[in-house]
Design a protein around this motif. Structure first.
Motif, short mmCIF file in Angstrom:
data_model
loop_
_atom_site.label_atom_id
_atom_site.label_comp_id
_atom_site.label_asym_id
_atom_site.label_seq_id
_atom_site.Cartn_x
_atom_site.Cartn_y
_atom_site.Cartn_z
N LEU A 17 7.40 24.09 32.64
CA LEU A 17 7.22 23.92 34.09
C LEU A 17 7.52 25.25 34.78
O LEU A 17 8.49 25.37 35.54
CB LEU A 17 8.16 22.82 34.61
CG LEU A 17 8.01 21.46 33.93
CD1 LEU A 17 9.15 20.53 34.34
CD2 LEU A 17 6.66 20.86 34.28
N MET A 20 8.65 25.60 38.51
CA MET A 20 9.84 24.91 39.00
C MET A 20 10.73 25.93 39.71
O MET A 20 11.01 26.99 39.19
CB MET A 20 10.61 24.27 37.84
CG MET A 20 11.80 23.47 38.31
SD MET A 20 12.89 22.80 37.03
CE MET A 20 11.83 22.33 35.72
N LEU A 23 16.49 24.33 38.89
CA LEU A 23 16.96 23.51 37.78
C LEU A 23 18.46 23.37 37.95
O LEU A 23 19.21 24.33 37.74
CB LEU A 23 16.63 24.15 36.43
CG LEU A 23 17.16 23.38 35.21
CD1 LEU A 23 16.58 21.97 35.15
CD2 LEU A 23 16.87 24.12 33.92
N LEU A 41 11.05 29.73 32.82
CA LEU A 41 11.15 29.25 34.20
C LEU A 41 11.27 30.44 35.15
O LEU A 41 12.25 30.58 35.88
CB LEU A 41 12.34 28.31 34.37
CG LEU A 41 12.29 27.02 33.56
CD1 LEU A 41 13.57 26.22 33.75
CD2 LEU A 41 11.08 26.18 33.96
N SER A 44 12.23 30.02 38.94
CA SER A 44 13.47 29.34 39.29
C SER A 44 14.37 30.22 40.15
O SER A 44 14.73 31.32 39.78
CB SER A 44 14.22 28.93 38.01
OG SER A 44 15.36 28.20 38.34
#
Length: 149
Positions: A17, A20, A23, A41, A44
């Motif tokens: 993902l 994203m 997290l 990620l 993020s």
């Protein structure tokens, strides 16, 4: 405040993902190693794995993150801090407090020019604070309490 009912390992599939932006699995009763796939990620801005039971080394792949907050505090992580963590773009808070980390604090972490808070306390580092940290323009808080420094 919500109490998490998750437990066990963090799924490596989360690394699939890449868009994203957050997290946050703090206090989720997770265990096992941190999946290397989480380094994918790159979008993020908030990466919080604190207050769990993660073990093993910190994956060098986490150096690919673009995190405003990178918090791995209060786990059972072991080994040395990977030099690659110095490549985290836009890192403002870097926190590895209260683990079982050893070795030296990499001087390369002095490249985290956006960082304003760093905590290394309650680990077993056996070096001095890197002199490169003195040049960090935004650094306001640095803790190395209860280490071997």
């Amino acid at each position: 405040c919500h109490e998490s009912t998750m437990e066990g390992p963090l799924p490596s599939e989360l690394g699939q993902l890449p868009k994203m932006t957050s997290l946050n699995v703090a206090s989720a009763n997770l265990s096992g190693s941190i999946p290397t796939e989480l380094g994918l990620l790159s979008g993020s801005l908030l990466f919080k794995l604190n207050n769990n039971r993660f073990t093993g080394p910190i994956p060098s792949e986490l150096g690919r993150l673009r995190g405003g907050v990178v918090s791995l505090r209060y786990n059972q992580l072991r080994g040395q801090l990977p030099i690659e963590l110095s490549k985290i773009e836009g890192c403002q808070i870097f926190d590895v407090e209260s683990n079982m980390l050893t070795g030296t604090i990499p001087t390369e972490l002095g490249l985290l020019t956006s960082v304003h808070q760093m905590s290394f306390k309650m680990n077993s580092f056996n070096s001095t604070v890197p002199t490169e940290f003195a040049a960090l323009p935004r650094l306001r808080y640095l803790s190395v309490a209860q280490t071997n420094i």
